[in-house]
Write an enzyme that holds these catalytic residues in place. Structure first.
Site, PDB file in Angstrom:
ATOM      1  CG  ASN A   9      -1.624   1.242   1.218  1.00 34.14           C
ATOM      2  OD1 ASN A   9      -1.827   1.954   0.380  1.00 34.14           O
ATOM      3  ND2 ASN A   9      -2.441   1.426   2.652  1.00 34.14           N
ATOM      4  CE  LYS A  11      -0.104   3.375   4.767  1.00 34.11           C
ATOM      5  NZ  LYS A  11       0.196   3.444   6.156  1.00 34.11           N
ATOM      6  CG  HIS A  95      -5.529   2.286   5.307  1.00 41.08           C
ATOM      7  ND1 HIS A  95      -5.290   3.102   6.185  1.00 41.08           N
ATOM      8  CD2 HIS A  95      -4.464   1.269   4.946  1.00 41.08           C
ATOM      9  CE1 HIS A  95      -3.563   2.506   6.591  1.00 41.08           C
ATOM     10  NE2 HIS A  95      -3.637   1.822   5.691  1.00 41.08           N
ATOM     11  CD  GLU A  97      -2.643   5.672   6.579  1.00 37.07           C
ATOM     12  OE1 GLU A  97      -2.570   5.834   5.437  1.00 37.07           O
ATOM     13  OE2 GLU A  97      -1.784   5.175   7.271  1.00 37.07           O
ATOM     14  CD  GLU A 167      -3.049  -2.167   7.573  1.00 34.50           C
ATOM     15  OE1 GLU A 167      -2.169  -2.589   6.738  1.00 34.50           O
ATOM     16  OE2 GLU A 167      -3.896  -1.013   7.209  1.00 34.50           O
ATOM     17  N   GLY A 173       3.028   2.528  10.790  1.00 35.31           N
ATOM     18  CA  GLY A 173       4.072   3.538  10.401  1.00 35.31           C
ATOM     19  C   GLY A 173       4.581   3.882  11.616  1.00 35.31           C
ATOM     20  CB  SER A 213       5.691  -1.604  11.881  1.00 34.91           C
ATOM     21  OG  SER A 213       5.372  -0.267  11.912  1.00 34.91           O
ATOM     22  N   GLY A 234       2.942  -0.893   4.170  1.00 30.83           N
ATOM     23  CA  GLY A 234       3.024   0.684   3.721  1.00 30.83           C
ATOM     24  C   GLY A 234       4.439   0.754   3.408  1.00 30.83           C
TER      25      GLY A 234
HETATM   26  P1  13P Z   1       3.367   0.389   7.513  1.00 33.54           P
HETATM   27  O1  13P Z   1       3.707  -1.022   7.012  1.00 33.54           O
HETATM   28  O2  13P Z   1       4.069   1.638   7.190  1.00 33.54           O
HETATM   29  O3  13P Z   1       3.221   0.606   9.007  1.00 33.54           O
HETATM   30  O4  13P Z   1       1.820   0.866   7.058  1.00 33.54           O
HETATM   31  C1  13P Z   1       1.052  -0.134   7.333  1.00 33.54           C
HETATM   32  C2  13P Z   1      -0.318   0.249   6.502  1.00 33.54           C
HETATM   33  O5  13P Z   1      -1.069   1.033   6.694  1.00 33.54           O
HETATM   34  C3  13P Z   1      -0.599  -0.733   5.239  1.00 33.54           C
HETATM   35  O6  13P Z   1      -1.788  -0.483   4.710  1.00 33.54           O
END
Ligand code: 13P
Length: 252
Positions: A9, A11, A95, A97, A167, A173, A213, A234
């Protein structure tokens, strides 16, 4: 047997030339493997080019969101018809976010999940708790509620094809990964919830990913767990080498 699905992803990252270069770097290196799937979920402007570059490879291209309506006066939105027409195969829905910054709700996630199936897109539905919910022991109830609402009204066949990404928000992140036991505990719980909604046979076939992560250093341990069938990644999906290592881990 369930396949392992590694989905990147991206983003809101990269520009078109970087996206193209990434796809050129990975397509030749991801070999045909019935048990593993690699998906790159990219920003909308890159999708036509990435789909073209991924043709005749084993990489699939996904979007990170969409509207549930087919068309209409929804300025700034992208419809499932548009994604399907481009050759996009997957779409990330709900998601955290999007839930946090763009007012995505369980209700809109459910509408979008239905719309995805109406337009031959496989939804990757994200669920997960905040740190506060985890500390208050609300994780299991919260995730159950999100899963039930996202999948409401789907046929068993559709549920079977849906991918769920667990997640935990506190692990996204932040560099803080849930331990593999914590992640597996919630993924098993999600499978149980899906079993109650459909049947244990259906639930056994649903791909449940962990996200938060994930990186080459921790993927093996996560994938070794009974109910973790892949990862939604991510940061570590932005660099071709690291994404390739994650996909490689899925083939083991
Ligand atoms: P990270 O792998 O950067 O922690 O992000 C995870 C995520 O939100 C994937 O959709």
């Amino acid at each position: 047997m369930r396949k392992t699905v590694i989905a990147g992803n991206w983003k809101m990252n990269k520009v078109l030339s970087e996206a193209d270069q990434f796809m050129e770097e990975i397509t030749g290196k991801i070999t045909n493997n019935d048990n593993t799937e690699a998906i790159v979920c990219a920003p909308f402007p890159f999708l036509p080019s990435l789909v073209e570059k991924a043709k005749r490879s084993n990489v699939k291209v996904g979007a990170q969101n969409m509207h549930y309506e087919e068309d209409g006066a929804f300025t700034g939105e992208v419809s499932p018809v548009m994604l399907n027409d481009l050759g996009v195969t997957h779409v990330v829905l709900g998601h955290s976010e999007r839930r946090e910054y763009f007012a995505e709700t369980d209700e809109t996630v459910n509408k979008k999940t239905h719309a995805a199936f109406q337009h031959d897109l496989i939804p990757i539905v994200c669920v997960g708790e905040t740190l506060e919910q985890r500390e208050n022991n609300e994780t299991m109830d919260h995730v159950k509620n999100q899963v039930q609402k996202a999948l409401a009204g789907l046929t068993n066949d559709q549920v079977e094809q849906t991918m769920i990404a667990y997640e935990p928000i506190w692990a996204i992140g932040t560099g803080k990964t849930a331990t593999s036991d914590q992640a597996n505990e919630v993924c098993s719980h999600i499978r149980k919830v899906i079993g109650e909604l459909t049947s244990t046979d259906v639930a056994e076939n649903v791909v449940i990913q962990y996200g938060g992560s994930v990186k080459p250093a921790n993927i093996d341990e996560l994938l070794a767990k009974s109910d973790i069938d892949g990862a939604l990644v991510g940061g570590a999906s932005l660099e071709a080498n690291s994404f390739l290592q994650l996909v490689e881990a899925g083939t083991k």
